[in-house]
Write a protein that holds these residues in place. Structure first.
Motif, PDB file in Angstrom:
ATOM      1  N   ASP A  84       0.868  -1.105  -0.022  1.00  0.00           N
ATOM      2  CA  ASP A  84      -0.292   0.043  -0.472  1.00  0.00           C
ATOM      3  C   ASP A  84       0.982   1.497   0.200  1.00  0.00           C
ATOM      4  OD1 ASP A  84      -2.153   2.208   0.593  1.00  0.00           O
ATOM      5  OD2 ASP A  84      -2.929   0.501   1.479  1.00  0.00           O
ATOM      6  N   PHE A  85       0.943   1.866  -1.082  1.00  0.00           N
ATOM      7  CA  PHE A  85       2.116   3.275  -1.313  1.00  0.00           C
ATOM      8  C   PHE A  85       1.642   4.387  -0.151  1.00  0.00           C
ATOM      9  CE2 PHE A  85       4.622   3.141  -4.961  1.00  0.00           C
ATOM     10  CZ  PHE A  85       4.941   1.370  -5.250  1.00  0.00           C
ATOM     11  N   ALA A  86      -0.076   4.609  -0.313  1.00  0.00           N
ATOM     12  CA  ALA A  86      -0.638   5.212   0.928  1.00  0.00           C
ATOM     13  C   ALA A  86       0.237   5.621   2.088  1.00  0.00           C
ATOM     14  CB  ALA A  86      -1.717   5.433   0.965  1.00  0.00           C
ATOM     15  N   GLN A  87       0.095   3.893   2.548  1.00  0.00           N
ATOM     16  CA  GLN A  87       0.544   3.397   3.759  1.00  0.00           C
ATOM     17  C   GLN A  87       1.883   3.780   3.824  1.00  0.00           C
ATOM     18  OE1 GLN A  87      -0.738  -0.583   4.702  1.00  0.00           O
ATOM     19  NE2 GLN A  87      -2.225   0.274   6.015  1.00  0.00           N
ATOM     20  N   LEU A  88       2.216   4.253   3.042  1.00  0.00           N
ATOM     21  CA  LEU A  88       4.190   3.937   2.714  1.00  0.00           C
ATOM     22  C   LEU A  88       4.773   5.229   3.106  1.00  0.00           C
ATOM     23  CD1 LEU A  88       5.593   1.027  -0.201  1.00  0.00           C
ATOM     24  CD2 LEU A  88       6.224   0.857   2.637  1.00  0.00           C
ATOM     25  N   GLN A  89       4.239   6.417   2.321  1.00  0.00           N
ATOM     26  CA  GLN A  89       4.223   7.766   1.802  1.00  0.00           C
ATOM     27  C   GLN A  89       3.716   8.529   3.481  1.00  0.00           C
ATOM     28  OE1 GLN A  89       4.517   9.796  -0.221  1.00  0.00           O
ATOM     29  NE2 GLN A  89       4.459  11.550   1.103  1.00  0.00           N
ATOM     30  N   ASN A  90       2.224   8.137   4.369  1.00  0.00           N
ATOM     31  CA  ASN A  90       2.268   7.958   5.562  1.00  0.00           C
ATOM     32  C   ASN A  90       3.450   8.307   6.773  1.00  0.00           C
ATOM     33  OD1 ASN A  90       0.158   9.665   4.379  1.00  0.00           O
ATOM     34  ND2 ASN A  90      -1.334   8.062   5.255  1.00  0.00           N
ATOM     35  N   LEU A  91       3.730   6.978   6.280  1.00  0.00           N
ATOM     36  CA  LEU A  91       5.180   6.374   7.096  1.00  0.00           C
ATOM     37  C   LEU A  91       6.209   7.134   7.330  1.00  0.00           C
ATOM     38  CD1 LEU A  91       3.839   3.089   8.000  1.00  0.00           C
ATOM     39  CD2 LEU A  91       3.599   4.564   9.139  1.00  0.00           C
ATOM     40  N   SER A  92       6.085   8.322   6.222  1.00  0.00           N
ATOM     41  CA  SER A  92       7.835   8.558   5.310  1.00  0.00           C
ATOM     42  C   SER A  92       8.741   6.922   5.478  1.00  0.00           C
ATOM     43  CB  SER A  92       8.714   9.552   6.699  1.00  0.00           C
ATOM     44  OG  SER A  92       6.862  10.701   6.785  1.00  0.00           O
ATOM     45  N   TYR A  93       8.598   6.373   4.835  1.00  0.00           N
ATOM     46  CA  TYR A  93       9.015   5.794   3.995  1.00  0.00           C
ATOM     47  C   TYR A  93      10.619   5.336   3.525  1.00  0.00           C
ATOM     48  CZ  TYR A  93      10.100   0.854   2.486  1.00  0.00           C
ATOM     49  OH  TYR A  93      10.733  -0.675   1.740  1.00  0.00           O
ATOM     50  N   HIS A  94      11.101   4.752   4.042  1.00  0.00           N
ATOM     51  CA  HIS A  94      13.057   5.052   4.287  1.00  0.00           C
ATOM     52  C   HIS A  94      13.446   3.998   3.936  1.00  0.00           C
ATOM     53  CE1 HIS A  94      13.043   8.942   5.860  1.00  0.00           C
ATOM     54  NE2 HIS A  94      14.316   9.157   5.593  1.00  0.00           N
ATOM     55  N   THR A  95      14.217   3.587   2.537  1.00  0.00           N
ATOM     56  CA  THR A  95      14.433   1.915   2.128  1.00  0.00           C
ATOM     57  C   THR A  95      15.945   2.536   0.687  1.00  0.00           C
ATOM     58  OG1 THR A  95      13.969  -0.184   1.096  1.00  0.00           O
ATOM     59  CG2 THR A  95      13.091   2.025   0.310  1.00  0.00           C
ATOM     60  N   PHE A  96      16.245   1.109   1.021  1.00  0.00           N
ATOM     61  CA  PHE A  96      17.445   1.471  -0.216  1.00  0.00           C
ATOM     62  C   PHE A  96      16.818   0.939  -1.703  1.00  0.00           C
ATOM     63  CE2 PHE A  96      19.690   0.817   3.966  1.00  0.00           C
ATOM     64  CZ  PHE A  96      20.341   1.873   3.951  1.00  0.00           C
ATOM     65  N   TYR A  97      16.319   1.878  -2.288  1.00  0.00           N
ATOM     66  CA  TYR A  97      15.441   1.880  -2.640  1.00  0.00           C
ATOM     67  C   TYR A  97      15.942   1.312  -4.835  1.00  0.00           C
ATOM     68  CZ  TYR A  97      12.254   3.214  -6.795  1.00  0.00           C
ATOM     69  OH  TYR A  97      11.504   4.077  -8.185  1.00  0.00           O
ATOM     70  N   THR A  98      15.847  -0.007  -5.351  1.00  0.00           N
ATOM     71  CA  THR A  98      16.273  -0.487  -6.494  1.00  0.00           C
ATOM     72  C   THR A  98      15.530  -0.215  -7.728  1.00  0.00           C
ATOM     73  OG1 THR A  98      15.031  -2.484  -5.851  1.00  0.00           O
ATOM     74  CG2 THR A  98      16.799  -2.912  -4.570  1.00  0.00           C
ATOM     75  N   GLU A  99      14.761   0.817  -7.677  1.00  0.00           N
ATOM     76  CA  GLU A  99      14.763   1.335  -8.992  1.00  0.00           C
ATOM     77  C   GLU A  99      15.078   2.111  -9.390  1.00  0.00           C
ATOM     78  OE1 GLU A  99      12.248  -0.883 -10.900  1.00  0.00           O
ATOM     79  OE2 GLU A  99      12.374  -2.188  -9.342  1.00  0.00           O
ATOM     80  N   TRP A 100      14.446   2.556 -10.831  1.00  0.00           N
ATOM     81  CA  TRP A 100      15.169   3.993 -11.649  1.00  0.00           C
ATOM     82  C   TRP A 100      14.762   4.838 -10.754  1.00  0.00           C
ATOM     83  CZ3 TRP A 100      19.811   2.772 -13.893  1.00  0.00           C
ATOM     84  CH2 TRP A 100      19.860   1.057 -14.316  1.00  0.00           C
ATOM     85  N   ASP A 101      15.833   5.955 -10.667  1.00  0.00           N
ATOM     86  CA  ASP A 101      15.553   7.138  -9.693  1.00  0.00           C
ATOM     87  C   ASP A 101      15.876   8.119 -11.262  1.00  0.00           C
ATOM     88  OD1 ASP A 101      15.123   9.624  -8.801  1.00  0.00           O
ATOM     89  OD2 ASP A 101      17.030   9.785  -7.673  1.00  0.00           O
ATOM     90  N   LEU A 102      14.810   8.309 -11.618  1.00  0.00           N
ATOM     91  CA  LEU A 102      15.147   8.784 -13.192  1.00  0.00           C
ATOM     92  C   LEU A 102      15.049  10.573 -13.266  1.00  0.00           C
ATOM     93  CD1 LEU A 102      12.648   7.250 -15.710  1.00  0.00           C
ATOM     94  CD2 LEU A 102      14.927   7.310 -15.426  1.00  0.00           C
ATOM     95  N   SER A 103      14.765  11.089 -11.876  1.00  0.00           N
ATOM     96  CA  SER A 103      15.408  12.517 -11.103  1.00  0.00           C
ATOM     97  C   SER A 103      16.482  12.467 -11.476  1.00  0.00           C
ATOM     98  CB  SER A 103      14.847  13.479  -9.894  1.00  0.00           C
ATOM     99  OG  SER A 103      15.301  12.231  -8.943  1.00  0.00           O
ATOM    100  N   ASP A 104      17.035  11.355 -11.055  1.00  0.00           N
ATOM    101  CA  ASP A 104      18.937  11.221 -10.682  1.00  0.00           C
ATOM    102  C   ASP A 104      19.386  11.974 -13.046  1.00  0.00           C
ATOM    103  OD1 ASP A 104      21.420  11.096 -11.905  1.00  0.00           O
ATOM    104  OD2 ASP A 104      21.554  10.128  -9.209  1.00  0.00           O
ATOM    105  N   LYS A 105      19.750  12.983 -12.795  1.00  0.00           N
ATOM    106  CA  LYS A 105      19.843  13.545 -14.875  1.00  0.00           C
ATOM    107  C   LYS A 105      21.145  12.017 -14.881  1.00  0.00           C
ATOM    108  CE  LYS A 105      21.841  16.456 -18.062  1.00  0.00           C
ATOM    109  NZ  LYS A 105      22.608  15.299 -18.545  1.00  0.00           N
ATOM    110  N   ARG A 106      22.030  11.601 -14.540  1.00  0.00           N
ATOM    111  CA  ARG A 106      23.045  10.013 -14.724  1.00  0.00           C
ATOM    112  C   ARG A 106      22.274   9.264 -14.923  1.00  0.00           C
ATOM    113  NH1 ARG A 106      26.118  10.413  -9.504  1.00  0.00           N
ATOM    114  NH2 ARG A 106      24.664  10.495  -8.594  1.00  0.00           N
ATOM    115  N   GLN A 107      20.948   8.809 -14.338  1.00  0.00           N
ATOM    116  CA  GLN A 107      20.780   7.593 -14.055  1.00  0.00           C
ATOM    117  C   GLN A 107      19.827   7.787 -15.467  1.00  0.00           C
ATOM    118  OE1 GLN A 107      18.874   5.284 -10.965  1.00  0.00           O
ATOM    119  NE2 GLN A 107      20.686   6.190  -9.318  1.00  0.00           N
TER     120      GLN A 107
END
Length: 523
Positions: A413-436
């Protein structure tokens, strides 16, 4: 590679066709001449060649209006001799056709080279690969008496950096591979693992292209490991002269990697494991580099983020009795103890109701999950914990996990994660990062498909980092593998080891926080 099934044509061995299909990266033609074929379609000849399985092939990129018939005739061949990755009736612009060099006369009047000979990059995969599984995690083992450090030998070739790549290409599974984006539930299956391994190779080629444009001279020796037994690994290692390399990159599962690392140690050859997360692989072998961040680096990143976001809040660490969790739990508690002022408690998860009284007494707290049992247990745990944490009234706790729940569980549930200020070692592409983003765009342009998971990007980073280090420092790089990050690297890498008789681990771990339903790196 965007077609669902790969097909092949001609009278050569099936293995040869499949090997050709793996190396489907666009190559720009040079030294070319035009040939006018029946139907008025011009074929621009490419004199770019490569060796596959000891055979030399022209590499031709399909242009508008060209057919296999016209292309084959232009290269002095019959249609049946061309090797394509799909049905010959559905060629598209940008597809690759492999055409054997047999000394035939080309349509521009020149003579083709003979079938064998040297190539700029010698790719020599052999045979078909066996099934592989995912690497299993292990608990810490007792420390052994300290052994000798690595002996660093000179480069094997002063003119070129020689890199060997050992991995199973899973050629026998090619007909089962879909190159469209997989659903997460397919991860771990042979067809998905084949795709990941192929994408690792393709990402590595993008890195090689970048380095060669910068003037680096690199020889790549690609070795297909045909099985998981010690005998299969040793046969591949010795028959392809892997010992005569400056660096070995081994994308292998646990048992084959252990054998490859043992052989590398005998040869005084440094070996890189790109994706394994087990710290045990560096113990007792000073020639091993582990590229995934160490437990200590991940624990330090989480603790820094907790202290920054919730400096005085108590910390609840949730774990299970599983022995696989103990090393990470030990690293986390050691990092918190290092500060001296952190208040934390541990909860062994057995009943979600146990969380309720803790949350009532401390609604604003940091919850750090180390829980890592089998997948079915983990899925239930994730759902139950999120529901419990989200039921807190008023101030919400903040959630930190070491594994990426978004990537691993489709029903989270993305809404639950958002409300919990979820932190993790994200494994997908961060397209806000120009290099990625630039890398993803380049991968799409070259291979006409999406890079899935971390494999392509990790390969790109590995080849950039290690070749740049060897070029800058020579083999002294292995004595102190700390260099400025090469331009364009996607994720940070900083290597160190705690004992001279053990290998190196990456000490750079990047934590992400969910903000407005997007992940942003925690600075």
């Amino acid at each position: 590679m965007k077609q669902r099934h790969l097909k092949y044509h001609g009278r050569k061995l099936k293995t040869l066709f499949l090997m050709g299909m793996l190396f489907t990266f666009p190559l720009l033609p040079f030294n070319s001449a035009q040939a006018q074929m029946p139907g008025g379609k011009a074929v621009q000849l490419s004199h770019k060649t490569e060796i596959v399985n000891g055979k030399r092939f022209f590499i031709h990129i399909v242009e508008q209006g060209q057919t296999v018939y016209a292309i084959s005739r232009a290269y002095g061949l019959k249609e049946v001799e061309a090797v394509t990755k799909k049905d010959i009736h559905f060629l598209q612009v940008g597809d690759t056709v492999w055409l054997p060099c047999k000394g035939q006369r080309l349509s521009d009047g020149t003579q083709a080279p003979q079938a064998t000979g040297a190539a700029t990059t010698d790719i020599r995969p052999q045979g078909s690969a066996a099934k592989t599984g995912t690497a299993a995690k292990e608990a810490d083992t007792p420390e052994e008496p300290q052994g000798p450090p690595a002996i660093v030998r000179p480069r094997v070739n002063s003119q070129s950096i020689v890199v060997s790549l050992m991995m199973p290409f899973n050629l026998s599974q090619m007909d089962k591979i879909s190159t469209s984006k997989f659903d997460v539930e397919q991860r771990g299956k042979i067809s998905y693992k084949s795709l990941e391994f192929i994408q690792f190779y393709e990402g590595l080629l993008l890195g090689l292209d970048k380095l060669e444009r910068q003037g680096y001279h690199i020889t790549l020796n690609v070795v297909d490991v045909e099985g998981t037994s010690d005998e299969a690994v040793e046969q591949a290692f010795r028959s392809h002269n892997v010992a005569q390399s400056d660096l070995l990159i081994a994308l292998l599962t646990r048992q084959p990697f252990e054998k490859a690392a043992s052989l590398a140690r005998e040869a005084q050859l440094f070996i890189v494991n790109p994706v394994a997360d087990r710290s045990e692989i560096v113990k007792g072998n000073p020639y091993v580099f582990k590229c995934t961040p160490s437990r200590e680096a991940c624990a330090a990143a989480v603790v820094r983020a907790v202290r920054r976001a919730m400096p005085e809040a108590p910390v609840l660490v949730i774990h299970s009795p599983a022995r696989e969790e103990k090393p990470l739990l030990k690293a986390l508690t050691a990092e918190m103890d290092r500060y001296g002022d952190m208040k934390y408690s541990q909860l062994e998860w057995s009943n979600p109701a146990k969380v309720t009284p803790i949350l009532k007494s401390n609604p604003r707290m940091a919850v750090v999950s180390v829980f890592d049992k089998d997948k079915s247990s983990k899925r239930i745990y994730v759902s139950q914990l999120l529901n419990k944490l989200s039921s807190s009234k008023g101030k919400m706790p903040m959630l930190f996990t070491f594994d990426d729940w978004v990537a691993n569980y489709t029903d989270v549930d993305f809404a639950q994660l958002q409300n919990l200020s979820y932190h993790t070692f994200y494994t997908e592409w961060d397209l806000s990062d120009k290099r990625q983003k630039d890398f993803v765009d380049l991968f799409r342009e070259k291979y006409k498909t999406e890079p899935v998971g971390p494999y392509a990007g990790r390969a790109y980073d590995v080849i950039l980092y290690f070749v740049t280090g060897l070029q800058a420092k020579g083999t002294d790089f292995f004595k102190n593998p700390a260099i400025a990050a090469p331009q364009g690297m996607l994720s940070p890498m900083t290597f160190s080891h705690t004992r001279v008789d053990c290998g190196f681990e990456n000490q750079s771990a990047l934590l992400y926080r969910m903000t407005d339903f997007h992940f942003t790196p925690v600075q």
